[in-house]
Design an enzyme around this catalytic site. Structure first.
Site, mmCIF file in Angstrom:
data_model
loop_
_atom_site.group_PDB
_atom_site.id
_atom_site.type_symbol
_atom_site.label_atom_id
_atom_site.label_comp_id
_atom_site.label_asym_id
_atom_site.label_seq_id
_atom_site.Cartn_x
_atom_site.Cartn_y
_atom_site.Cartn_z
ATOM 1 N N MET A 108 -9.345 7.754 -0.910
ATOM 2 C CA MET A 108 -10.497 8.251 0.186
ATOM 3 C C MET A 108 -11.007 9.272 -0.187
ATOM 4 S SD MET A 108 -8.112 7.196 3.393
ATOM 5 C CE MET A 108 -6.945 5.862 3.574
ATOM 6 N N ALA A 154 0.970 -1.227 4.420
ATOM 7 C CA ALA A 154 1.900 0.102 4.220
ATOM 8 C C ALA A 154 2.799 0.048 4.983
ATOM 9 C CB ALA A 154 0.817 0.933 4.568
ATOM 10 N N HIS A 213 -1.281 -1.788 -3.866
ATOM 11 C CA HIS A 213 -2.483 -0.999 -3.141
ATOM 12 C C HIS A 213 -2.655 0.313 -3.217
ATOM 13 C CE1 HIS A 213 -5.806 -2.356 -0.436
ATOM 14 N NE2 HIS A 213 -5.275 -1.197 0.009
ATOM 15 N N ASP A 253 -4.733 3.372 -1.998
ATOM 16 C CA ASP A 253 -5.857 3.832 -1.156
ATOM 17 C C ASP A 253 -6.654 5.008 -1.508
ATOM 18 O OD1 ASP A 253 -6.199 1.723 0.916
ATOM 19 O OD2 ASP A 253 -4.178 2.237 1.480
ATOM 20 N N HIS A 287 -8.441 0.689 -3.879
ATOM 21 C CA HIS A 287 -9.273 0.258 -2.743
ATOM 22 C C HIS A 287 -9.834 1.609 -2.282
ATOM 23 C CE1 HIS A 287 -9.482 -0.359 1.758
ATOM 24 N NE2 HIS A 287 -10.693 -0.544 1.319
ATOM 25 N N ASP A 344 -6.122 -6.162 5.317
ATOM 26 C CA ASP A 344 -5.672 -4.691 5.055
ATOM 27 C C ASP A 344 -5.853 -4.008 6.366
ATOM 28 O OD1 ASP A 344 -4.721 -2.438 4.064
ATOM 29 O OD2 ASP A 344 -6.755 -1.894 3.216
ATOM 30 N N GLY A 345 -4.532 -3.549 7.114
ATOM 31 C CA GLY A 345 -4.471 -2.830 8.245
ATOM 32 C C GLY A 345 -3.883 -3.435 9.321
ATOM 33 N N GLY A 346 -2.785 -2.670 9.723
ATOM 34 C CA GLY A 346 -1.867 -3.185 10.582
ATOM 35 C C GLY A 346 -1.062 -4.556 10.484
ATOM 36 N N MET A 388 -11.248 -5.977 6.386
ATOM 37 C CA MET A 388 -10.479 -4.756 7.076
ATOM 38 C C MET A 388 -9.989 -5.335 8.416
ATOM 39 S SD MET A 388 -9.684 -2.523 4.746
ATOM 40 C CE MET A 388 -9.147 -1.272 5.916
ATOM 41 N N PHE A 413 -6.551 5.654 7.790
ATOM 42 C CA PHE A 413 -5.069 5.877 7.997
ATOM 43 C C PHE A 413 -4.075 4.742 7.839
ATOM 44 C CE2 PHE A 413 -7.735 8.991 10.035
ATOM 45 C CZ PHE A 413 -7.399 10.156 9.387
ATOM 46 N N SER A 459 0.808 -1.351 0.195
ATOM 47 C CA SER A 459 -0.095 0.017 -0.110
ATOM 48 C C SER A 459 0.945 1.352 -0.068
ATOM 49 C CB SER A 459 -0.869 0.069 1.257
ATOM 50 O OG SER A 459 -1.324 1.383 1.452
ATOM 51 N N MET A 463 -12.441 3.928 -0.682
ATOM 52 C CA MET A 463 -13.198 4.173 0.615
ATOM 53 C C MET A 463 -13.929 5.327 0.316
ATOM 54 S SD MET A 463 -9.731 3.031 2.925
ATOM 55 C CE MET A 463 -8.642 3.112 1.266
ATOM 56 N N GLY A 473 -0.865 2.893 9.471
ATOM 57 C CA GLY A 473 0.014 2.915 10.823
ATOM 58 C C GLY A 473 -1.117 2.483 11.955
HETATM 59 C C1 DX5 Z 1 -6.472 2.105 5.626
HETATM 60 C C2 DX5 Z 1 -5.907 1.509 4.381
HETATM 61 C C3 DX5 Z 1 -4.731 0.610 4.366
HETATM 62 C C4 DX5 Z 1 -3.559 1.059 4.809
HETATM 63 C C5 DX5 Z 1 -2.721 0.237 5.586
HETATM 64 O O1 DX5 Z 1 -7.528 2.564 5.548
HETATM 65 O O2 DX5 Z 1 -6.990 0.930 3.562
HETATM 66 O O3 DX5 Z 1 -4.526 0.189 3.155
HETATM 67 O O4 DX5 Z 1 -2.784 1.909 3.898
HETATM 68 O O5 DX5 Z 1 -1.962 0.752 6.462
HETATM 69 P P1 DX5 Z 1 -1.022 0.050 7.417
HETATM 70 O O6 DX5 Z 1 -0.530 -1.521 6.664
HETATM 71 O O7 DX5 Z 1 0.258 0.728 7.815
HETATM 72 O O8 DX5 Z 1 -1.702 -0.338 8.480
HETATM 73 ZN ZN ZN Z 2 -6.378 -0.232 1.667
#
Ligand code: DX5
Ligand code: ZN
Length: 239
Positions: free
Chosen positions: A44, A202, A40, A42, A73, A180-182, A146, A152, A15, A75, A154
């Protein structure tokens, strides 16, 4: 680490939300050197999530640098509105993943995406019940579960999503399921054991000193742990 035969379904997505925005081309090249499978992206809209990121203008540049498919992706509140502008800057094999919580009618979005030539992904947020997407699993190419509330990079991986992930995997042994996420070297084994075969990260990639190596490490951990300890007759046994 012991050598494992590459698993055909295991994929890693990088990402770019945690990449250096001044050097996207170089950042994409670095993860491609590590064998990344998807870029990937993102997207938004400041409504569906409290953040704004990039639109077709930036994606057009990313597309020029990418040798692997893009995973857009979305959002956004109204994904339908963005199908045509993103179609113009993407190509064959690229994914367009939208949220079941968005305001458009999902089956309509899916058919519009097919018409536009996209691979179709559907996503659900941590608090959203599995039932919301169950009837659509046969109509999509990708399910994105998710593991943070979107908005965001991180944030911390929400482990409470794992029973839902395992349940959805048991319903769809063959489907590509992404988390996806963390996602990082600590959480990949957990998500892989519960049935995710695609990892998007990411910070877990671009936040590392060597993003190419981070891609290899995440792939290895996914392979080692994918559905480990599960009953192969009920989940994912035919991969
Ligand atoms: C969150 C995004 C993710 C994000 C992941 O809203 O959809 O793709 O970039 O970031 P990390 O991997 O740092 O949690
Ligand atoms: Zn994403």
């Amino acid at each position: 680490m012991k050598e494992l035969r590459p698993h055909p379904k295991i994929k890693i997505g990088a990402s770019i939300l945690a990449a250096d925005p001044l050097h996207l081309e170089r950042e994409i090249q670095r993860v491609q050197e590590g064998g990344v499978d998807l870029i990937h992206v993102d997207i938004m809209d400041g409504h569906f999530v409290p953040n704004l990121t990039m639109g077709p203008f930036v994606v057009e540049g990313i597309k020029k640098a990418a040798r692997v498919p893009l995973d857009l992706h979305l959002m956004v509140e109204y994904p339908s509105k963005f199908i045509e502008p993103f179609r113009q800057v993407s190509g064959k094999g690229d994914y367009f993943t939208f949220h079941i919580e968005s305001k458009d009618e999902p089956r309509r979005v899916i058919s519009q995406l097919r018409e536009a030539g996209f691979r179709v992904g559907i996503s659900l947020n941590p608090p959203t019940q599995a039932e919301r997407v169950e009837g659509l699993l046969g109509e999509v190419d990708l399910l994105l579960v998710m593991t943070v509330n979107p908005g965001f990079a991180g944030q911390k991986f929400i482990e409470g999503v794992m029973p839902k992930l395992r349940h959805l995997r048991s319903l769809s042994p063959e489907l590509d399921i992404m988390v996806d996420g963390g996602i990082n070297e600590e959480t990949v084994p957990i998500a892989a054991r519960h049935g995710a075969n695609i990892m998007a990260a990411a910070k877990g990639i671009f936040g590392k000193k060597d993003p190419a190596q981070a891609v290899r490490d995440l792939r290895h951990l996914t392979q080692e742990n994918f559905l480990a300890g599960s009953d192969p007759a009920t989940v994912g046994g035919r991969h």
